[in-house]
Scaffold this motif. Structure first.
Motif, short mmCIF file in Angstrom:
data_model
loop_
_atom_site.label_atom_id
_atom_site.label_comp_id
_atom_site.label_asym_id
_atom_site.label_seq_id
_atom_site.Cartn_x
_atom_site.Cartn_y
_atom_site.Cartn_z
N TYR A 149 0.72 -1.12 0.14
CA TYR A 149 -0.11 -0.15 -0.04
C TYR A 149 0.89 1.09 0.05
O TYR A 149 0.87 2.10 -0.78
CB TYR A 149 -0.80 -0.09 1.06
CG TYR A 149 -1.56 1.26 1.35
CD1 TYR A 149 -2.89 1.46 0.62
CD2 TYR A 149 -1.11 2.28 2.51
CE1 TYR A 149 -3.54 2.69 0.86
CE2 TYR A 149 -2.04 3.49 2.54
CZ TYR A 149 -3.07 3.60 1.80
OH TYR A 149 -3.68 4.90 1.77
N TYR A 166 -3.15 -7.09 -5.72
CA TYR A 166 -3.31 -5.76 -5.15
C TYR A 166 -2.50 -4.76 -5.95
O TYR A 166 -3.06 -3.53 -6.43
CB TYR A 166 -3.28 -5.52 -3.63
CG TYR A 166 -2.99 -4.15 -3.19
CD1 TYR A 166 -4.09 -3.45 -3.12
CD2 TYR A 166 -1.83 -3.36 -2.99
CE1 TYR A 166 -4.14 -2.02 -2.93
CE2 TYR A 166 -1.64 -2.14 -2.69
CZ TYR A 166 -2.66 -1.53 -2.65
OH TYR A 166 -2.82 0.02 -2.33
N SER A 221 -3.52 -4.57 -9.52
CA SER A 221 -4.84 -3.82 -9.77
C SER A 221 -4.94 -2.20 -9.60
O SER A 221 -5.65 -1.65 -9.86
CB SER A 221 -5.93 -4.48 -8.96
OG SER A 221 -5.81 -4.26 -7.61
N ASN A 222 -3.74 -1.94 -8.86
CA ASN A 222 -3.79 -0.52 -8.26
C ASN A 222 -2.61 0.23 -9.33
O ASN A 222 -2.15 1.43 -9.09
CB ASN A 222 -3.29 -0.25 -7.09
CG ASN A 222 -4.49 -0.57 -6.22
OD1 ASN A 222 -5.14 0.54 -5.84
ND2 ASN A 222 -4.94 -1.62 -5.64
#
Length: 146
Positions: free
Chosen positions: A68, A98, A101-102
């Motif tokens: 993140y 993740y 997809s980002n």
């Protein structure tokens, strides 16, 4: 415990004697440090007894939070100290899914280099390639196809 670690724990409301205590949003000190990109706190937290395999309420580990944040060095560090690279969260998504997809192509490449499994599927039966959100992610993942 280093003074810097003590300050971090107190600042974020963590107890000083429980290195895996969940705080706000179920994040442990290691997860919070990863989310904030505090790579310098990883070794002191591990020395204090933090465990890399602990999951938050969403089924994410510290590596997820490092993804993140987006620092490749932090991702490498957590994998090197044993963070499960293919941990699938409560939706069946892995870190590779993740970042793909980002649109985080650099992290897609780092995770693949470190051994992430691109064939894993989430609960919707989609792989990281299916979820690729940028040309860079798509290129990195397509290199793996025969």
């Amino acid at each position: 415990m280093t003074p810097e670690l003590r300050e971090f724990l107190l600042e974020h409301g963590f107890p000083l004697d429980d290195p895996d205590a969940p705080g706000a949003n179920g994040l442990t000190p290691l997860m919070r440090a990863a989310k904030l990109g505090r790579i310098e706190l990883i070794d002191p937290l591990l020395a204090h007894g933090a465990r890399v395999e602990v999951l938050n309420q969403d089924g994410c580990n510290a590596l997820w939070l490092a993804c993140y944040h987006g620092d490749p060095a932090l991702v490498r560090k957590l994998v090197a100290v044993g963070a499960p690279i293919d941990q699938q969260n409560g939706n069946g998504a892995s870190c590779l899914m993740y970042v793909s997809s980002n649109g985080k192509a650099e992290l897609v490449e780092v995770l693949l280099e470190l051994g992430a499994d691109p064939t894993l599927k989430n609960f919707d039966d989609w792989t990281a390639l299916d979820l690729a959100a940028s040309p860079g992610c798509l290129r990195a993942l397509r290199k793996l196809r025969p």
